[in-house]
Design a protein around this motif. Sequence first.
Motif, PDB file in Angstrom:
ATOM      1  N   VAL A 185       0.837  -1.196   0.000  1.00  0.00           N
ATOM      2  CA  VAL A 185       0.000   0.000   0.000  1.00  0.00           C
ATOM      3  C   VAL A 185       0.878   1.254   0.000  1.00  0.00           C
ATOM      4  O   VAL A 185       1.894   1.314   0.691  1.00  0.00           O
ATOM      5  N   ASP A 186       0.485   2.259  -0.761  1.00  0.00           N
ATOM      6  CA  ASP A 186       1.235   3.512  -0.868  1.00  0.00           C
ATOM      7  C   ASP A 186       1.114   4.297   0.439  1.00  0.00           C
ATOM      8  O   ASP A 186       0.016   4.719   0.819  1.00  0.00           O
ATOM      9  N   VAL A 187       2.236   4.500   1.130  1.00  0.00           N
ATOM     10  CA  VAL A 187       2.194   5.216   2.410  1.00  0.00           C
ATOM     11  C   VAL A 187       1.881   6.695   2.237  1.00  0.00           C
ATOM     12  O   VAL A 187       1.560   7.385   3.202  1.00  0.00           O
ATOM     13  N   ASN A 188       1.965   7.195   1.011  1.00  0.00           N
ATOM     14  CA  ASN A 188       1.678   8.602   0.748  1.00  0.00           C
ATOM     15  C   ASN A 188       0.336   8.801   0.045  1.00  0.00           C
ATOM     16  O   ASN A 188       0.086   9.861  -0.531  1.00  0.00           O
ATOM     17  N   SER A 189      -0.543   7.780   0.100  1.00  0.00           N
ATOM     18  CA  SER A 189      -1.844   7.919  -0.549  1.00  0.00           C
ATOM     19  C   SER A 189      -2.621   9.062   0.096  1.00  0.00           C
ATOM     20  O   SER A 189      -2.604   9.240   1.311  1.00  0.00           O
ATOM     21  N   GLU A 190      -3.301   9.839  -0.745  1.00  0.00           N
ATOM     22  CA  GLU A 190      -3.986  11.042  -0.277  1.00  0.00           C
ATOM     23  C   GLU A 190      -5.481  10.807  -0.114  1.00  0.00           C
ATOM     24  O   GLU A 190      -6.097  10.061  -0.870  1.00  0.00           O
ATOM     25  N   SER A 191      -6.063  11.451   0.872  1.00  0.00           N
ATOM     26  CA  SER A 191      -7.515  11.494   1.024  1.00  0.00           C
ATOM     27  C   SER A 191      -7.919  12.960   1.065  1.00  0.00           C
ATOM     28  O   SER A 191      -7.071  13.852   1.044  1.00  0.00           O
ATOM     29  N   ASP A 192      -9.225  13.216   1.134  1.00  0.00           N
ATOM     30  CA  ASP A 192      -9.677  14.603   1.260  1.00  0.00           C
ATOM     31  C   ASP A 192      -9.157  15.223   2.550  1.00  0.00           C
ATOM     32  O   ASP A 192      -9.112  16.444   2.687  1.00  0.00           O
ATOM     33  N   ALA A 193      -8.784  14.391   3.511  1.00  0.00           N
ATOM     34  CA  ALA A 193      -8.263  14.887   4.787  1.00  0.00           C
ATOM     35  C   ALA A 193      -6.767  14.630   4.925  1.00  0.00           C
ATOM     36  O   ALA A 193      -6.231  14.652   6.023  1.00  0.00           O
ATOM     37  N   GLY A 194      -6.083  14.400   3.797  1.00  0.00           N
ATOM     38  CA  GLY A 194      -4.636  14.280   3.833  1.00  0.00           C
ATOM     39  C   GLY A 194      -4.109  12.860   3.773  1.00  0.00           C
ATOM     40  O   GLY A 194      -4.844  11.903   3.547  1.00  0.00           O
ATOM     41  N   SER A 195      -2.810  12.729   4.001  1.00  0.00           N
ATOM     42  CA  SER A 195      -2.113  11.449   3.910  1.00  0.00           C
ATOM     43  C   SER A 195      -2.236  10.663   5.222  1.00  0.00           C
ATOM     44  O   SER A 195      -2.618  11.218   6.264  1.00  0.00           O
ATOM     45  N   PRO A 196      -1.876   9.374   5.209  1.00  0.00           N
ATOM     46  CA  PRO A 196      -1.882   8.602   6.461  1.00  0.00           C
ATOM     47  C   PRO A 196      -1.004   9.238   7.542  1.00  0.00           C
ATOM     48  O   PRO A 196      -1.330   9.169   8.728  1.00  0.00           O
ATOM     49  N   LEU A 197       0.102   9.872   7.129  1.00  0.00           N
ATOM     50  CA  LEU A 197       0.981  10.512   8.110  1.00  0.00           C
ATOM     51  C   LEU A 197       0.279  11.688   8.787  1.00  0.00           C
ATOM     52  O   LEU A 197       0.461  11.937   9.985  1.00  0.00           O
ATOM     53  N   ILE A 198      -0.533  12.427   8.036  1.00  0.00           N
ATOM     54  CA  ILE A 198      -1.317  13.514   8.627  1.00  0.00           C
ATOM     55  C   ILE A 198      -2.317  12.942   9.627  1.00  0.00           C
ATOM     56  O   ILE A 198      -2.518  13.509  10.714  1.00  0.00           O
ATOM     57  N   TRP A 199      -2.931  11.808   9.280  1.00  0.00           N
ATOM     58  CA  TRP A 199      -3.887  11.184  10.205  1.00  0.00           C
ATOM     59  C   TRP A 199      -3.186  10.748  11.484  1.00  0.00           C
ATOM     60  O   TRP A 199      -3.697  10.966  12.588  1.00  0.00           O
ATOM     61  N   ALA A 200      -2.028  10.120  11.354  1.00  0.00           N
ATOM     62  CA  ALA A 200      -1.306   9.641  12.534  1.00  0.00           C
ATOM     63  C   ALA A 200      -0.882  10.802  13.427  1.00  0.00           C
ATOM     64  O   ALA A 200      -1.076  10.772  14.646  1.00  0.00           O
ATOM     65  N   ALA A 201      -0.314  11.837  12.802  1.00  0.00           N
ATOM     66  CA  ALA A 201       0.149  12.994  13.573  1.00  0.00           C
ATOM     67  C   ALA A 201      -1.018  13.736  14.206  1.00  0.00           C
ATOM     68  O   ALA A 201      -0.927  14.216  15.341  1.00  0.00           O
ATOM     69  N   GLY A 202      -2.125  13.824  13.480  1.00  0.00           N
ATOM     70  CA  GLY A 202      -3.286  14.548  13.977  1.00  0.00           C
ATOM     71  C   GLY A 202      -4.031  13.827  15.079  1.00  0.00           C
ATOM     72  O   GLY A 202      -4.870  14.427  15.755  1.00  0.00           O
ATOM     73  N   HIS A 203      -3.734  12.544  15.270  1.00  0.00           N
ATOM     74  CA  HIS A 203      -4.364  11.788  16.350  1.00  0.00           C
ATOM     75  C   HIS A 203      -3.359  11.403  17.429  1.00  0.00           C
ATOM     76  O   HIS A 203      -3.618  10.500  18.232  1.00  0.00           O
ATOM     77  N   ASP A 204      -2.222  12.097  17.436  1.00  0.00           N
ATOM     78  CA  ASP A 204      -1.207  11.884  18.479  1.00  0.00           C
ATOM     79  C   ASP A 204      -0.804  10.421  18.560  1.00  0.00           C
ATOM     80  O   ASP A 204      -0.871   9.788  19.618  1.00  0.00           O
ATOM     81  N   GLN A 205      -0.386   9.893  17.418  1.00  0.00           N
ATOM     82  CA  GLN A 205       0.034   8.489  17.341  1.00  0.00           C
ATOM     83  C   GLN A 205       1.514   8.436  16.931  1.00  0.00           C
ATOM     84  O   GLN A 205       1.844   8.152  15.779  1.00  0.00           O
ATOM     85  N   PRO A 206       2.430   8.704  17.874  1.00  0.00           N
ATOM     86  CA  PRO A 206       3.852   8.758  17.524  1.00  0.00           C
ATOM     87  C   PRO A 206       4.407   7.444  16.980  1.00  0.00           C
ATOM     88  O   PRO A 206       5.278   7.454  16.108  1.00  0.00           O
ATOM     89  N   ASP A 207       3.931   6.298  17.487  1.00  0.00           N
ATOM     90  CA  ASP A 207       4.422   5.017  16.973  1.00  0.00           C
ATOM     91  C   ASP A 207       4.045   4.842  15.503  1.00  0.00           C
ATOM     92  O   ASP A 207       4.843   4.342  14.696  1.00  0.00           O
ATOM     93  N   ALA A 208       2.828   5.240  15.159  1.00  0.00           N
ATOM     94  CA  ALA A 208       2.394   5.160  13.765  1.00  0.00           C
ATOM     95  C   ALA A 208       3.194   6.129  12.897  1.00  0.00           C
ATOM     96  O   ALA A 208       3.573   5.808  11.769  1.00  0.00           O
ATOM     97  N   VAL A 209       3.454   7.328  13.419  1.00  0.00           N
ATOM     98  CA  VAL A 209       4.275   8.301  12.692  1.00  0.00           C
ATOM     99  C   VAL A 209       5.649   7.706  12.417  1.00  0.00           C
ATOM    100  O   VAL A 209       6.185   7.813  11.298  1.00  0.00           O
ATOM    101  N   LYS A 210       6.221   7.065  13.426  1.00  0.00           N
ATOM    102  CA  LYS A 210       7.553   6.473  13.275  1.00  0.00           C
ATOM    103  C   LYS A 210       7.571   5.390  12.204  1.00  0.00           C
ATOM    104  O   LYS A 210       8.472   5.348  11.362  1.00  0.00           O
ATOM    105  N   VAL A 211       6.564   4.518  12.220  1.00  0.00           N
ATOM    106  CA  VAL A 211       6.489   3.437  11.223  1.00  0.00           C
ATOM    107  C   VAL A 211       6.354   4.013   9.822  1.00  0.00           C
ATOM    108  O   VAL A 211       7.036   3.575   8.882  1.00  0.00           O
TER     109      VAL A 211
END
Length: 462
Positions: free
Chosen positions: A146-172
Motif C-alpha cells: 500500500v502507498d504510504v503517501n496515498s492522499e484522502s480529502d483529509a490528507g495522507s496517512p501521516l497527517i492522520w497519525a500525527a493529527g491523532h497523536d500516534q507517535p508510533d504510527a508516525v515512526k512506522v
Amino acid sequence: MAPDASDALAAREIVQQFLNAACTGNVDLLKEFAGKLDEGKGLAKTVADIKDANKRGALHFAAREGQTEVCKYLLEELKLDVDTKDEDGDTPLIHAARQGHNDTAKLLLEYGANPAIASDLGATALHHSAGLGNIELLRYLISKGVDVNSESDAGSPLIWAAGHDQPDAVKVLLEHHANPNAESDDDITPLLSSVAAGSLPCLELLIQAGAKVNMSAGGATPLHIAADAGSSEIIKCLLKAGADPNVTDEEGLKPIQIAAASGNRSAVEILFPLTSRVETISKWTVDGILEYMQSETSRQQEELKNTKELSVPKNSTSLKKELPEVTPEAKKKAAEAKSRGGDAFSRKDYQEAVDAYTQAIDMDPTDAIFLSNRSLCWLRLGQAEHALADAKACRALRPDWPKACFREGAALRLMQKFDEAANCFYEGVQLDPESKELVDAFREAVDAGRKFHSKDNQKPKP
C-alpha cells in the motif's frame, strides 16, 4: 393491514434479523434467514442483494463488528465480492480497519481485498490504521504494498497519525518513507497536524525527518497554531527548530498577537523576547500586548455578532420548495447516468463524470447522491463555487446526511473559508461522531482558520 403490506413488513423484519445475525456472528442463524429470503435466485445472489438503506450488506456488518467467521463463510462458501462498496464507498476492509479488527482485516486481505481502494472521501484502510495507531495492521498493510503517501480529502496517512497523536504510527510511516512535508488540499502538513493535536512526540519525530516548520495553511504557520493553543513545550520546540516568530498571518498578525488574543500569557512571555515590536501596540510589554489584543478581540466579536443578527432571514420557511414527482422510468435512466458518472470518475475523467451526473440530476432532481457526486467532481476540477452550489443543494435535500456536510465543508475549504468549513464539518461530526474523515476535516479546518475556536468559545451558554 392488507396482505401485501403485511408480507412486506414481515420480509423487512427478516432482513433486519439477517443483518443482525451478521453483526452478532451467528452463522447458522444467518443461513436460516437467508433461506427464508431466497426467492429462487440462489443463496449467494440473495445474500449479495440484501442491503440496508446505506447499501451495507452482511459482509460490511460482519467486518465492522469483527465477525471473522461470518466473513469467512460469506467469502468462501458464497463467493461474495470482497470489495463491495456501501453508499459512502467504504469496503468491508475499510470497516474492519476503522474499528481495529486486525484478524478480520487480515482475512479479507487473504481473500483478495484490495487495500488500495479508498472510500468516496479518499481514505483507505491505511489511513484508519494510522489514525488509530494500529501498528500491527499498519505494518501488515504496508507489507501488501500500500502507498504510504496515498492522499484522502483529509490528507495522507501521516497527517492522520500525527493529527491523532500516534507517535508510533508516525515512526512506522516515516521508516517506510512517508513524506513529512506532504500537503492536503488545504495545505495542511503532518507537522501542522501534530501541532494542532498538541502532540510533542509526533512533532519531534517529524522535525527529525525534515518537516518544514515555517510552512503555512490559510496564512497561519505552525507557530501561530501553537500560540493560539498556548502550548509552551510545542512553542519552544518549534522555535528551537527555526520557526520564525515574526512571520505574519493573512490578517497581518504575529504569533505573539495570536497568543495574546487567546489569553495565553505563558506563550506571550516565551515569544516576547524574540518578537519585533508591532507599532500599533503602544505599550510593548507582556501586559500591554495582552490588554491590547483582548480588547481588539472583544470589539471584533461584537461586530461579528451584529453582522450575524442582520443576516438572519425573516422567514426561513420560504426557502423550502416542493419536490417534483419522478417516474420509475426517469429514475431508471438517472441510475444509468449515475453509473456512467461513476465509471468516468474511476478513470479520473471528472468532466465526463460531471456531464453524466448532470443528466442524472435532470432526470431525478430529488436524489441527493447525484448532487453529492457532482460536487466531488467539481472539487477535483478545482471549481469550488460549483462544488459549493451542489453541496448546498444536496444538504437542502438531505439535511441529516453527514456526507452532505462534508461536501459543503470541502468546497468552503477549497475557497479558503476555513471558519465556515469548520462549522459544516462540525455539523457532520454531530451527525456521525464515528467518522474519522469528518473529525479530521473539522480539526484541520479549525487549525487553518483559527477563528472558529474563539467564535465557538464566545457562544452564549444556555
